[in-house]
Design an enzyme around this catalytic site. Structure first.
Site, PDB file in Angstrom:
ATOM      1  N   THR A 268     -13.506  -0.597   6.978  1.00  0.00           N
ATOM      2  CA  THR A 268     -13.009   0.024   5.757  1.00  0.00           C
ATOM      3  C   THR A 268     -11.548   0.388   5.969  1.00  0.00           C
ATOM      4  O   THR A 268     -10.945   0.031   6.978  1.00  0.00           O
ATOM      5  CB  THR A 268     -13.817   1.285   5.393  1.00  0.00           C
ATOM      6  OG1 THR A 268     -13.489   2.337   6.312  1.00  0.00           O
ATOM      7  CG2 THR A 268     -15.311   1.021   5.467  1.00  0.00           C
ATOM      8  N   CYS A 269     -10.992   1.139   5.021  1.00  0.00           N
ATOM      9  CA  CYS A 269      -9.574   1.468   5.125  1.00  0.00           C
ATOM     10  C   CYS A 269      -9.281   2.390   6.300  1.00  0.00           C
ATOM     11  O   CYS A 269      -8.152   2.439   6.791  1.00  0.00           O
ATOM     12  CB  CYS A 269      -9.091   2.102   3.826  1.00  0.00           C
ATOM     13  SG  CYS A 269      -9.861   3.702   3.462  1.00  0.00           S
ATOM     14  N   ASN A 270     -10.246   3.145   6.761  1.00  0.00           N
ATOM     15  CA  ASN A 270      -9.969   4.109   7.826  1.00  0.00           C
ATOM     16  C   ASN A 270     -10.951   4.044   8.989  1.00  0.00           C
ATOM     17  O   ASN A 270     -11.003   4.949   9.802  1.00  0.00           O
ATOM     18  CB  ASN A 270      -9.965   5.539   7.265  1.00  0.00           C
ATOM     19  CG  ASN A 270     -11.361   6.029   6.921  1.00  0.00           C
ATOM     20  OD1 ASN A 270     -12.166   5.274   6.386  1.00  0.00           O
ATOM     21  ND2 ASN A 270     -11.647   7.275   7.223  1.00  0.00           N
ATOM     22  N   ARG A 271     -11.734   2.967   9.059  1.00  0.00           N
ATOM     23  CA  ARG A 271     -12.699   2.894  10.158  1.00  0.00           C
ATOM     24  C   ARG A 271     -13.040   1.443  10.469  1.00  0.00           C
ATOM     25  O   ARG A 271     -13.009   0.569   9.588  1.00  0.00           O
ATOM     26  CB  ARG A 271     -13.983   3.652   9.814  1.00  0.00           C
ATOM     27  CG  ARG A 271     -14.920   2.857   8.933  1.00  0.00           C
ATOM     28  CD  ARG A 271     -16.238   3.564   8.683  1.00  0.00           C
ATOM     29  NE  ARG A 271     -16.076   4.598   7.686  1.00  0.00           N
ATOM     30  CZ  ARG A 271     -16.556   5.831   7.816  1.00  0.00           C
ATOM     31  NH1 ARG A 271     -17.208   6.170   8.892  1.00  0.00           N
ATOM     32  NH2 ARG A 271     -16.391   6.719   6.857  1.00  0.00           N
TER      33      ARG A 271
ATOM     34  N   GLN B 107     -17.862   3.829  -2.830  1.00  0.00           N
ATOM     35  CA  GLN B 107     -17.425   2.500  -2.415  1.00  0.00           C
ATOM     36  C   GLN B 107     -18.018   2.087  -1.075  1.00  0.00           C
ATOM     37  O   GLN B 107     -18.223   0.902  -0.804  1.00  0.00           O
ATOM     38  CB  GLN B 107     -15.896   2.467  -2.334  1.00  0.00           C
ATOM     39  CG  GLN B 107     -15.335   1.076  -2.065  1.00  0.00           C
ATOM     40  CD  GLN B 107     -13.832   1.098  -1.886  1.00  0.00           C
ATOM     41  OE1 GLN B 107     -13.215   2.147  -1.930  1.00  0.00           O
ATOM     42  NE2 GLN B 107     -13.246  -0.061  -1.666  1.00  0.00           N
TER      43      GLN B 107
ATOM     44  N   GLN C   7     -19.322  -1.591   0.883  1.00  0.00           N
ATOM     45  CA  GLN C   7     -18.764  -2.055   2.151  1.00  0.00           C
ATOM     46  C   GLN C   7     -19.855  -2.256   3.199  1.00  0.00           C
ATOM     47  O   GLN C   7     -19.780  -3.184   4.008  1.00  0.00           O
ATOM     48  CB  GLN C   7     -17.710  -1.053   2.635  1.00  0.00           C
ATOM     49  CG  GLN C   7     -16.483  -1.034   1.726  1.00  0.00           C
ATOM     50  CD  GLN C   7     -15.589   0.179   1.952  1.00  0.00           C
ATOM     51  OE1 GLN C   7     -16.062   1.235   2.361  1.00  0.00           O
ATOM     52  NE2 GLN C   7     -14.302   0.021   1.686  1.00  0.00           N
TER      53      GLN C   7
ATOM     54  N   GLY D 230      -1.427  -6.617  -1.720  1.00  0.00           N
ATOM     55  CA  GLY D 230      -2.735  -6.858  -1.118  1.00  0.00           C
ATOM     56  C   GLY D 230      -3.663  -7.428  -2.174  1.00  0.00           C
ATOM     57  O   GLY D 230      -3.407  -7.297  -3.385  1.00  0.00           O
TER      58      GLY D 230
ATOM     59  N   GLY E 108      -7.358  -7.568  -1.337  1.00  0.00           N
ATOM     60  CA  GLY E 108      -8.714  -7.328  -0.863  1.00  0.00           C
ATOM     61  C   GLY E 108      -9.491  -6.403  -1.776  1.00  0.00           C
ATOM     62  O   GLY E 108      -9.091  -6.146  -2.919  1.00  0.00           O
TER      63      GLY E 108
END
Length: 421
Positions: free
Chosen positions: A28-31, A95, A99, A170, A172
């Site tokens: 994801t965006c942070n993991r 979200q 994911q 982007g 994605g």
């Protein structure tokens, strides 16, 4: 953040690891998280960390301090909490469920998700859906994109995005979510740039936007009020020098949802520039979470209960090979005794013989029914594995026969390990 290509390569390498027999990667965006079924815990963790370093391009010595590992029940609890949105920067953001589905689908496509990991992730998705449908968690937080955009509007001093000129960098899932949100909110002038121009064109076509090559951002920046950047690039996509050359509009809001960052931190020093990054989103998300403590606590209790139910089911499954081996042994004994009886009673009619055989099998089934059902029930309790051991001892079951049944039955438990970056 891992691109789709990098995720696929990571899964392939994980599948080839000596001590990993199942794996899924959640990016994801942070993991970046790897969920794995492993044979040898410490050896497998070492293999996973080495592969994370290779595929993220981050030196292992630099990466290691930012990792933590969960094993077995704690790995299950963490995944359930992640699916509910409890571990997100913005608590309750929905979200994450999509994911997780994407991560499972990729693992299934590449053959790295066996029955154990499949069942675990599917259960996590059910827990996540339950959290959103049975509690007020959705009121505790919005998506990362929503929180970031709200902060950007405040920086621009506007109520919403209608009338703003927007640049999406982007193409994605995060970029698509931002484009959809902005389009619904009334944005009519939107430009999309991406390293792969075809993907930029595809996203732009969905919302009446215009695609532009990522190498031509400077002139576009000069005509933009709001930028949303969320690429997988290893370096800055938007620099302070680019903004200076662009003679950007005042004010300008830059929403940076990438990890590593897409926007040069030096851009903050430019006049009229407001930068909203993941750190800012996390702060805003924490403020929202503080106002929804009751809902969050309720979901936390739900997660704990679901983890215990999952663990009980796994313990009950662990006794299945023993029960199956017992029934196989009983069937062999019945078969041998009926053959012996056949030799001693040649005068029995076929009808009488069939009746005798059915009676013998019925008696054995009835004798085994209560202990086998009961041992499954007892095995679900903590420490329940001892009941399977007692069953094997009492009936003199050959360990090899139990192992053979277990190997043929992919429903058996596995050691679930999760490594997070």
């Amino acid at each position: 953040m891992l691109s789709t290509d990098r995720t696929e390569k990571l899964l392939a390498d994980l599948a080839a690891s000596p001590n990993v027999h199942e794996a899924a990667a959640l990016a994801t965006c942070n993991r970046i998280e790897v969920y794995a079924g492993v044979d040898k815990f410490h050896a497998a963790v070492t293999e996973v960390i080495e592969l994370l370093a290779v595929h993220t391009g981050i030196a292992q010595a630099e990466l290691t301090p930012h990792l933590y590992v969960h094993y077995d029940g704690r790995a299950v609890q963490h995944l359930f909490a992640v699916a509910c949105g409890l571990d997100s920067m913005v608590v309750g953001e929905p979200q994450i469920l999509g994911q997780i589905r994407t991560a499972l689908a990729a693992a299934q496509e590449h053959g790295t998700a066996g029955r154990s990991l499949n069942d675990l992730v599917q259960q996590a998705l059910r827990v996540g859906k339950r959290a959103h449908s049975e509690t007020g968690l959705d009121r505790a937080g919005q998506s990362v994109v929503s929180v970031a955009l709200d902060a950007a509007y405040r920086g621009l001093g506007v109520e919403g995005p209608a009338g703003l000129r927007v640049l999406i960098v982007g193409a994605g899932s995060m970029a698509a979510l931002a484009a959809a949100s902005l389009n619904r909110a009334g944005v009519r002038h939107m430009v999309v740039a991406n390293r792969t121009h075809e993907r930029a064109e595809h996203l732009a076509a969905q919302y009446g936007a215009v695609a532009t090559p990522i190498g031509e951002l400077v002139p576009v920046l000069g005509e933009t009020d709001l930028v949303v950047a969320c690429t997988g690039a290893p370096g800055y996509v938007i620099t302070a020098e680019m903004l200076s050359r662009a003679a950007h509009r005042h004010p300008l809001a830059l929403v940076d949802l990438a990890l590593p960052r897409d926007v040069d931190p030096a851009a903050r020093e430019l006049p009229g520039v407001h930068v909203v990054d993941l750190e800012r989103v996390a702060q805003d998300g924490s403020a929202q979470a503080a106002g929804a403590a009751q809902e969050i606590a309720a979901v936390g209790e739900m997660v704990l209960a679901e983890v215990e139910a999952y663990a009980a089911a796994q313990r009950a499954e662990a006794v299945v090979p023993t029960v199956a081996a017992l029934r196989v042994m009983a069937a062999d004994v019945v078969r041998a005794e009926l053959e012996r009886l056949r030799g001693k009673t040649p005068g029995l009619t076929d009808k009488d013989r069939a009746e005798v055989e059915q009676t013998v099998r019925r008696v054995v089934d009835k004798l085994l029914h209560v202990p086998t059902v009961r041992v499954k029930q007892l095995a679900g309790a903590p420490g329940g594995s001892s009941y399977a051991e007692a069953l094997r001892e009492l009936f003199g079951l050959d360990p090899a026969s139990v192992e053979a049944v277990s190997a043929a039955d992919t429903a058996g438990p596995t050691n679930n390990t999760e490594v997070r970056a």
